[in-house]
Design an enzyme around this catalytic site. Structure first.
Site, PDB file in Angstrom:
ATOM      1  N   ASP A  50       0.829  -1.205   0.000  1.00 46.41           N
ATOM      2  CA  ASP A  50       0.000   0.000   0.000  1.00 46.41           C
ATOM      3  C   ASP A  50       0.870   1.264   0.000  1.00 46.41           C
ATOM      4  O   ASP A  50       2.089   1.204   0.244  1.00 46.41           O
ATOM      5  CB  ASP A  50      -0.906  -0.033   1.243  1.00 46.41           C
ATOM      6  CG  ASP A  50      -2.246   0.648   1.008  1.00 46.41           C
ATOM      7  OD1 ASP A  50      -2.333   1.488   0.096  1.00 46.41           O
ATOM      8  OD2 ASP A  50      -3.186   0.350   1.756  1.00 46.41           O
ATOM      9  N   ASP A 100     -10.812   1.705  -3.326  1.00 42.52           N
ATOM     10  CA  ASP A 100     -11.351   1.361  -2.007  1.00 42.52           C
ATOM     11  C   ASP A 100     -12.867   1.279  -2.059  1.00 42.52           C
ATOM     12  O   ASP A 100     -13.499   0.868  -1.089  1.00 42.52           O
ATOM     13  CB  ASP A 100     -10.945   2.421  -0.972  1.00 42.52           C
ATOM     14  CG  ASP A 100      -9.538   2.189  -0.446  1.00 42.52           C
ATOM     15  OD1 ASP A 100      -8.953   1.143  -0.765  1.00 42.52           O
ATOM     16  OD2 ASP A 100      -9.032   3.058   0.293  1.00 42.52           O
TER      17      ASP A 100
HETATM   18  C1  GLA Z   1      -5.750   1.906   2.247  1.00 34.79           C
HETATM   19  C2  GLA Z   1      -6.148   0.792   1.322  1.00 34.79           C
HETATM   20  C3  GLA Z   1      -7.235  -0.037   1.959  1.00 34.79           C
HETATM   21  C4  GLA Z   1      -6.759  -0.577   3.280  1.00 34.79           C
HETATM   22  C5  GLA Z   1      -6.306   0.562   4.163  1.00 34.79           C
HETATM   23  C6  GLA Z   1      -5.666   0.061   5.409  1.00 34.79           C
HETATM   24  O1  GLA Z   1      -6.773   2.834   2.377  1.00 34.79           O
HETATM   25  O2  GLA Z   1      -6.544   1.294   0.087  1.00 34.79           O
HETATM   26  O3  GLA Z   1      -7.616  -1.089   1.108  1.00 34.79           O
HETATM   27  O4  GLA Z   1      -5.712  -1.474   3.064  1.00 34.79           O
HETATM   28  O5  GLA Z   1      -5.373   1.394   3.510  1.00 34.79           O
HETATM   29  O6  GLA Z   1      -5.216   1.074   6.218  1.00 34.79           O
END
Ligand code: GLA
Length: 705
Positions: free
Chosen positions: A448, A508
């Site tokens: 990430d 997301d």
């Molecule tokens: C980001 C990612 C999510 C999740 C969060 C965790 O927002 O896009 O899918 O993994 O971080 O903190």
């Protein structure tokens, strides 16, 4: 016909470019679908030549591959250099054209300014060229690069429209189409990552170009940091596109004898509209971008803990979630954020990549063993480029983040960016990840990246290269581990990241209606198997919308399917529907992930449909979905592109059927068992399906007879 030394052509399968190479700088004479092998290139040049008009330089600007300031070209120059802080006058000349079977390289030089520029065009995949540009300092003083376009493309005269993408968190890749008028449209990104859409994906096309018809050029800059795109038109109806990485002044100083390589541009061409371009680009990604794509096993169904548990995790809770995941057919169990250091919310502990003893008193292995005993493999979330000010790492090494010396360190999501351009920092992070992967059976990392880079402190470009190097190093040490590129959803998706990754987290936003839109954007450039596509909870945590499980699950099948919800929070009916679709995905994923994929020409923006056709043409799976309530009871017929017009197919509507719409389906038994049609009929007239009600989706299974 004698060879005409004034012109050269680059031929790939499905694509041709013709250049004038006796000119002072190389010019683009033709770009598009293939020309006849004996086409008279001089005649083509003549057909497109324009006379000089009154208000131009005596030697008027040409469709140059390197438009520059200083000879009457009034648009944005493709190259701008500084020496001693002042703009340099540069006037390079074509010195050499080297033609190879699949490539042409133009070598330009300006001896007075002491620079050499190479423009290399390669025919790489059917319908796709890759363009690479480099600059060398041949002089004896440093030169600062203010701008170097990776590609400056004079557009063919038919390309009067541009489709560009823009996005934001949870609304990635919104497309916008418009006429290329006079003046310039500029997109610059400054966040140190690709962004949620933005200008590094472009389509240039005819007014009439649609899903299945019309000429189109697709462009993508393979770069994961700051970038710019300029689309400009002038009073002479000349249209150009420029793409490159965006540099801060002073960031790249070329010392004498050194070279700067601009990131590549991937350029696709099709005469068959957006579907044609889609399949050229996705085929290219499979052949030349993704790591060892030919050896990939089937894309396993994920369950990701984020929207199931968020930070409320420990060994027992995750074991329970794994039990419920296995029961519905999940194949990979991914523990998202929250497993390390003191990370109990998103303000702390990035950089402390050790397993939290409070949550996992005996470490991760008991959980991994549990997951594996259930027949799944194990994946883990990391955010390696970041550090929380509240972390052990930061307390020991406060100077390891990118910062402006002596200035404040503004955070985003409570975090800072580690300076991976420093070898001690990237060595430390490599060692932490290497230890995790060496000491535990981890099949997959969700990598990430949750903040923009600011201040850049002159490190924007170098940091991107350092990230690539870190990923390469980790992959070399652990070649079997799959990696997903995530950046708050789809904030860092590009072909450069994908050359080290196996999957992207498209957004997301798991709301299936939004995913139909978001995935339509990514699907123009990415094959379904890399687009992480999950069934989320209802109501959806981002949009608040409630959608049936049937609709959510059908939409999630067209990608790399997963679940981002807690099965225990679903009703028994929902679990059963979800399990049925997971089983269907397993049955059809070889079709979804191998051959071609075509959108339907449905008009409007509330009907979505696409068909994935296996590489051998034997099987195909289509989805037809409506998001809102139709004006007319009878929705447009579903015409299926991409099939063989002369073949016959058995077509059936795959169960489970959508709840409301099934009541309006006549001849249900016939549709359940399969009805035979010719490919031409399916393409031209198509199927009448009940698609009146909002949030309805049908799966259509097609088998060649
Ligand atoms: C980001 C990612 C999510 C999740 C969060 C965790 O927002 O896009 O899918 O993994 O971080 O903190």
């Amino acid at each position: 016909m004698t060879r005409d030394e004034r012109y050269c052509r680059l031929d790939g399968e499905g694509v041709c470019a013709v250049f004038a190479c006796a000119a002072r700088v190389p010019e683009l004479v033709y770009l598009g679908t293939p020309l006849a092998a004996d086409e008279d290139l001089a005649a083509i040049a003549l057909a497109s030549a324009r006379g000089r008009h009154e208000s131009q330089a005596d030697d008027p600007p040409t469709p140059s591959l390197l438009p520059l300031d200083g000879r009457g070209f009034l648009g944005t120059p493709a190259l701008e250099l500084l020496a001693d802080g002042a703009a340099m006058a540069i006037d390079p000349v074509l010195r050499d054209t080297r033609a190879e079977p699949d490539a042409i390289t133009f070598a330009l030089a300006d001896e007075r300014a002491g620079i050499a520029i190479n423009l290399r065009w390669r025919a790489v995949s059917p319908g796709v060229l890759v363009i690479e540009t480099s600059l060398r300092n041949m002089g004896d003083a440093p030169v600062t690069i203010a701008r170097l376009a990776s590609l400056a493309l004079p557009l063919p005269d038919w390309a009067t429209y541009i489709t560009r993408y823009a996005g934001r968190w949870s609304a990635e890749m919104r497309s916008e189409t418009g006429v290329i008028g006079r003046g310039a449209w500029l997109n610059e990104s400054r966040g140190g990552r690709t962004g949620f859409g933005g200008g590094n994906w472009l389509l240039a096309h005819e007014a009439e170009t649609g899903v299945t018809r019309g000429q189109i050029i697709g462009l993508h800059l393979g770069w994961s940091g700051d970038h710019y795109s300029i689309v400009e038109g002038d009073a002479d109806a000349q249209r150009r596109i420029q793409m490159g990485c965006r540099l801060d002044i002073g960031e790249i100083v070329l010392e004498p004898g050194t070279r700067f390589d601009a990131p590549p541009v991937h350029l696709g061409v099709s005469g068959e509209g957006r579907n044609g371009l889609r399949n050229a680009m996705t085929d290219h990604v499979r052949r030349h971008v993704l790591p060892d794509r030919a050896d990939w096993p089937a894309r396993r169904v994920h369950l990701n803990s984020w929207e199931a548990l968020s930070f409320d995790m420990d060994e027992a809770k995750l074991k329970r979630l794994a039990d419920d995941a296995a029961a519905i057919g999940i194949e990979r169990f991914v523990v998202d954020d929250g497993w390390f250091g003191g990370r109990r919310d998103d303000r702390t502990s990035l950089g402390d990549w050790t397993i939290s003893p409070d949550l996992f008193p005996a470490g991760l292995d008991p959980l991994i063993a549990h997951v594996e005993a259930l027949g799944m493999d194990f994946g883990l979330w990391v955010e390696p480029e970041m550090v929380s000010p509240d972390s052990d790492l930061y307390r020991v090494h406060p100077d390891w983040c990118i910062h402006a010396p002596g200035a404040e360190r503004p955070t985003q999501r409570g975090q800072l960016v580690l300076d991976l351009t420093r070898s001690e920092v990237s060595d430390h992070i490599f060692a932490a990840l290497d230890a995790l992967l060496s000491n535990h059976r981890i099949a997959y990392l969700k990598w990430d990246h949750n903040r923009d880079l600011f201040p850049r402190a002159m490190k924007g470009h170098a940091q991107v290269l350092a990230v690539y190097a870190l990923i390469d190093r980790l992959r070399a040490a652990h070649p079997a581990v799959e990696i997903e590129s995530c950046a708050s959803g789809g904030g860092r998706i590009d072909y450069a990241m994908l050359s080290g990754c196996h999957r992207v987290w498209a957004s997301d936003n798991n709301d299936a209606i939004e995913r139909l839109r978001i995935n339509a954007g990514w699907g123009q450039f990415l094959p379904l198997e890399v687009i992480g596509n999950h069934v989320g909870p209802s109501p959806n945590p981002v949009t608040g919308r409630r959608l049936s499980m049937d609709f959510r699950a059908k939409v999630a099948m067209f990608g790399h399917m997963g679940v981002e919800a807690d099965p225990a929070a679903m009703s028994a009916d929902e679990r059963e529907t979800l399990a049925a679709h997971i089983a269907l995905y397993k049955e059809w994923r070889d079709v979804l992930h191998s051959g071609s994929c075509h959108w339907f020409d449905l008009g409007g923006d509330s009907l979505f449909g696409q068909i994935a056709i296996a590489a051998d043409g034997g099987r195909a799976l289509a989805i037809a979905a409506r998001t809102d309530f139709a004006d007319d009871f009878n929705a447009p017929r579903i015409r299926l592109p991409g099939l063989d017009a002369d073949a016959r197919y058995a077509v059936r509507l795959i169960e489970p059927w959508p709840d409301k719409a099934r009541r309006y389906l006549p001849n249900g038994t016939r549709w359940r068992n399969g009805i035979a049609f010719g490919g031409a009929y399916l393409a031209n007239d198509g199927l009448a399906l009940p698609l009146t009600h909002p949030e309805t989706a049908w799966l259509i299974g097609i088998e060649r007879l």
